[in-house]
Motif scaffolding. Structure first.
Motif, PDB file in Angstrom:
ATOM      1  N   GLU A  95       0.849  -1.576  -0.507  1.00 39.14           N
ATOM      2  CA  GLU A  95      -0.429  -0.352   0.101  1.00 39.14           C
ATOM      3  C   GLU A  95       0.653   1.045   0.211  1.00 39.14           C
ATOM      4  OE1 GLU A  95      -2.455  -0.235   3.437  1.00 39.14           O
ATOM      5  OE2 GLU A  95      -3.770  -2.076   2.336  1.00 39.14           O
ATOM      6  N   CYS A  96       1.969   1.445   0.232  1.00 41.18           N
ATOM      7  CA  CYS A  96       3.360   3.045   0.848  1.00 41.18           C
ATOM      8  C   CYS A  96       3.349   2.723  -0.534  1.00 41.18           C
ATOM      9  CB  CYS A  96       4.179   2.058   1.727  1.00 41.18           C
ATOM     10  SG  CYS A  96       5.256   1.084   1.305  1.00 41.18           S
ATOM     11  N   GLU A  97       4.047   3.568  -0.742  1.00 38.55           N
ATOM     12  CA  GLU A  97       3.966   4.451  -2.382  1.00 38.55           C
ATOM     13  C   GLU A  97       5.416   3.624  -2.675  1.00 38.55           C
ATOM     14  OE1 GLU A  97       6.212   7.830  -4.483  1.00 38.55           O
ATOM     15  OE2 GLU A  97       6.123   8.358  -2.761  1.00 38.55           O
ATOM     16  N   PRO A  98       6.567   3.433  -2.278  1.00 41.11           N
ATOM     17  CA  PRO A  98       7.001   2.281  -2.580  1.00 41.11           C
ATOM     18  C   PRO A  98       7.327   0.408  -3.599  1.00 41.11           C
ATOM     19  CG  PRO A  98       8.611   3.272  -0.438  1.00 41.11           C
ATOM     20  CD  PRO A  98       6.611   3.695  -0.874  1.00 41.11           C
ATOM     21  N   CYS A  99       5.465   0.421  -2.588  1.00 40.21           N
ATOM     22  CA  CYS A  99       5.054  -0.907  -2.762  1.00 40.21           C
ATOM     23  C   CYS A  99       4.169  -0.844  -4.267  1.00 40.21           C
ATOM     24  CB  CYS A  99       4.310  -1.100  -0.919  1.00 40.21           C
ATOM     25  SG  CYS A  99       5.081  -2.556  -0.503  1.00 40.21           S
ATOM     26  N   ARG A 100       3.333   0.448  -4.251  1.00 39.87           N
ATOM     27  CA  ARG A 100       3.016   0.358  -5.075  1.00 39.87           C
ATOM     28  C   ARG A 100       3.927   0.613  -6.613  1.00 39.87           C
ATOM     29  NH1 ARG A 100      -0.008   4.262  -2.378  1.00 39.87           N
ATOM     30  NH2 ARG A 100       1.173   5.875  -3.188  1.00 39.87           N
ATOM     31  N   ARG A 101       4.804   1.263  -6.506  1.00 43.41           N
ATOM     32  CA  ARG A 101       5.316   1.064  -7.656  1.00 43.41           C
ATOM     33  C   ARG A 101       6.715  -0.334  -7.791  1.00 43.41           C
ATOM     34  NH1 ARG A 101       8.414   5.068  -4.642  1.00 43.41           N
ATOM     35  NH2 ARG A 101      10.308   4.324  -5.018  1.00 43.41           N
ATOM     36  N   GLY A 102       6.606  -1.095  -6.665  1.00 44.34           N
ATOM     37  CA  GLY A 102       7.312  -2.848  -6.916  1.00 44.34           C
ATOM     38  C   GLY A 102       7.782  -2.294  -6.324  1.00 44.34           C
ATOM     39  N   ASP A 103       8.863  -1.669  -5.389  1.00 42.87           N
ATOM     40  CA  ASP A 103       9.987  -1.307  -5.126  1.00 42.87           C
ATOM     41  C   ASP A 103       9.513  -1.708  -3.670  1.00 42.87           C
ATOM     42  OD1 ASP A 103      12.786  -0.951  -3.996  1.00 42.87           O
ATOM     43  OD2 ASP A 103      12.237   1.507  -3.993  1.00 42.87           O
ATOM     44  N   VAL A 105      11.300  -3.970  -1.232  1.00 44.62           N
ATOM     45  CA  VAL A 105      12.260  -3.839  -0.514  1.00 44.62           C
ATOM     46  C   VAL A 105      12.193  -2.328   0.073  1.00 44.62           C
ATOM     47  CG1 VAL A 105      15.073  -3.663  -0.132  1.00 44.62           C
ATOM     48  CG2 VAL A 105      14.088  -5.948  -1.761  1.00 44.62           C
ATOM     49  N   ASN A 106      12.315  -1.475   0.030  1.00 44.37           N
ATOM     50  CA  ASN A 106      11.579  -0.469   0.716  1.00 44.37           C
ATOM     51  C   ASN A 106      10.588   0.076   0.621  1.00 44.37           C
ATOM     52  OD1 ASN A 106      14.344   0.463   0.142  1.00 44.37           O
ATOM     53  ND2 ASN A 106      13.613   0.879  -1.770  1.00 44.37           N
ATOM     54  N   CYS A 107       9.949  -0.859   1.551  1.00 44.86           N
ATOM     55  CA  CYS A 107       8.573  -0.977   2.121  1.00 44.86           C
ATOM     56  C   CYS A 107       8.321  -0.119   2.857  1.00 44.86           C
ATOM     57  CB  CYS A 107       7.921  -2.516   2.248  1.00 44.86           C
ATOM     58  SG  CYS A 107       6.308  -2.486   3.004  1.00 44.86           S
ATOM     59  N   ARG A 108       7.707   0.951   3.425  1.00 47.94           N
ATOM     60  CA  ARG A 108       7.421   1.520   4.797  1.00 47.94           C
ATOM     61  C   ARG A 108       6.786   0.792   6.030  1.00 47.94           C
ATOM     62  NH1 ARG A 108       6.683   7.288   1.405  1.00 47.94           N
ATOM     63  NH2 ARG A 108       8.134   7.590   0.250  1.00 47.94           N
ATOM     64  N   ASN A 109       6.959  -0.155   5.600  1.00 53.16           N
ATOM     65  CA  ASN A 109       5.540  -0.409   6.630  1.00 53.16           C
ATOM     66  C   ASN A 109       5.905  -2.282   6.416  1.00 53.16           C
ATOM     67  OD1 ASN A 109       3.873   1.622   7.522  1.00 53.16           O
ATOM     68  ND2 ASN A 109       2.683   0.980   5.087  1.00 53.16           N
ATOM     69  N   GLN A 110       6.909  -2.434   6.681  1.00 50.99           N
ATOM     70  CA  GLN A 110       7.592  -3.618   6.701  1.00 50.99           C
ATOM     71  C   GLN A 110       8.504  -4.339   7.987  1.00 50.99           C
ATOM     72  OE1 GLN A 110      10.009  -6.365   3.513  1.00 50.99           O
ATOM     73  NE2 GLN A 110      10.534  -4.797   3.112  1.00 50.99           N
ATOM     74  N   GLN A 111       8.180  -5.502   8.477  1.00 50.15           N
ATOM     75  CA  GLN A 111       9.072  -5.320   9.510  1.00 50.15           C
ATOM     76  C   GLN A 111       9.849  -6.409   9.120  1.00 50.15           C
ATOM     77  OE1 GLN A 111       7.373  -5.741  12.763  1.00 50.15           O
ATOM     78  NE2 GLN A 111       6.230  -3.899  12.319  1.00 50.15           N
ATOM     79  N   GLN A 112      11.189  -6.525  10.398  1.00 48.27           N
ATOM     80  CA  GLN A 112      12.192  -6.927  10.635  1.00 48.27           C
ATOM     81  C   GLN A 112      12.183  -8.405  10.876  1.00 48.27           C
ATOM     82  OE1 GLN A 112      15.376  -4.058  11.417  1.00 48.27           O
ATOM     83  NE2 GLN A 112      14.743  -3.004   8.637  1.00 48.27           N
ATOM     84  N   THR A 113      12.098  -9.201  10.403  1.00 48.26           N
ATOM     85  CA  THR A 113      12.193 -10.707  11.361  1.00 48.26           C
ATOM     86  C   THR A 113      13.340 -11.096  11.816  1.00 48.26           C
ATOM     87  OG1 THR A 113      11.130 -11.857   8.743  1.00 48.26           O
ATOM     88  CG2 THR A 113      12.246 -12.754  10.809  1.00 48.26           C
ATOM     89  N   GLY A 114      13.362 -11.106  13.061  1.00 48.38           N
ATOM     90  CA  GLY A 114      13.704 -10.786  14.787  1.00 48.38           C
ATOM     91  C   GLY A 114      14.732 -10.095  15.032  1.00 48.38           C
ATOM     92  N   THR A 115      13.812  -8.574  14.676  1.00 48.85           N
ATOM     93  CA  THR A 115      14.850  -7.227  15.175  1.00 48.85           C
ATOM     94  C   THR A 115      13.098  -6.679  15.489  1.00 48.85           C
ATOM     95  OG1 THR A 115      16.553  -7.881  13.148  1.00 48.85           O
ATOM     96  CG2 THR A 115      15.769  -5.182  14.643  1.00 48.85           C
TER      97      THR A 115
END
Length: 148
Positions: A95-103, A105-115
């Motif tokens: 849903e964020c702008e990077p995701c809508r562009r297909g980017d 890796v730069n998702c603004r709402n992406q969790q980091q597993t184990g961190t």
């Protein structure tokens, strides 16, 4: 089984075995039974308290291979019994702008597993379905986990 065991990191150099309640996966997520989890230098972020909010408990480990045992609402591609892997990036939001562009890796709402979200130093792992990869049957969990 109504609980599972996990190694939880809190603060600095405080890694302890805890018991957690087994719950249904959230919408858009899956629950998997961990088969193997690699050990990576990035896990130091949790164990050494180098992540934001180190007093908040988190289960380290972002090189996870397991078998799905439950899927959340809205999941149609994955099924219980599927062998999957979860890496450091725990799935994009779409849903964020990077995701809508297909980017993704730069998702603004992406969790980091184990961190920023619990990882694989546990019997059970919860992950966003968008962050999963399929693990071939002929590849052992021990050999696949470090590839993630």
């Amino acid at each position: 089984m109504s609980t599972y065991q996990a190694f939880e990191a809190t603060g600095v150099h405080n890694l302890k075995l805890v018991e957690r309640d087994l719950v249904d996966p959230a919408p858009g997520h899956v629950r998997l039974r961990a088969e193997a989890c690699g050990v990576c230098h990035t896990d130091v972020l949790a164990v050494e308290g180098l992540r934001s909010g180190p007093s908040q408990p988190v289960v380290p480990g972002h090189e996870v291979v397991g078998v799905i045992d439950a899927v959340g609402v809205g999941i149609t591609v994955w099924r219980p019994g599927d062998r999957v892997g979860v890496g450091f990036l725990n799935g994009q939001c779409w849903e964020c702008e990077p995701c809508r562009r297909g980017d993704f890796v730069n998702c603004r709402n992406q969790q980091q597993t184990g961190t920023t979200t619990d990882g694989g130093y546990a019997e059970v792992v919860y992950a966003r379905a968008s962050g999963l990869v399929r693990i071939p049957e002929g590849l052992s969990a021990i050999h696949a986990a470090p590839l993630l």
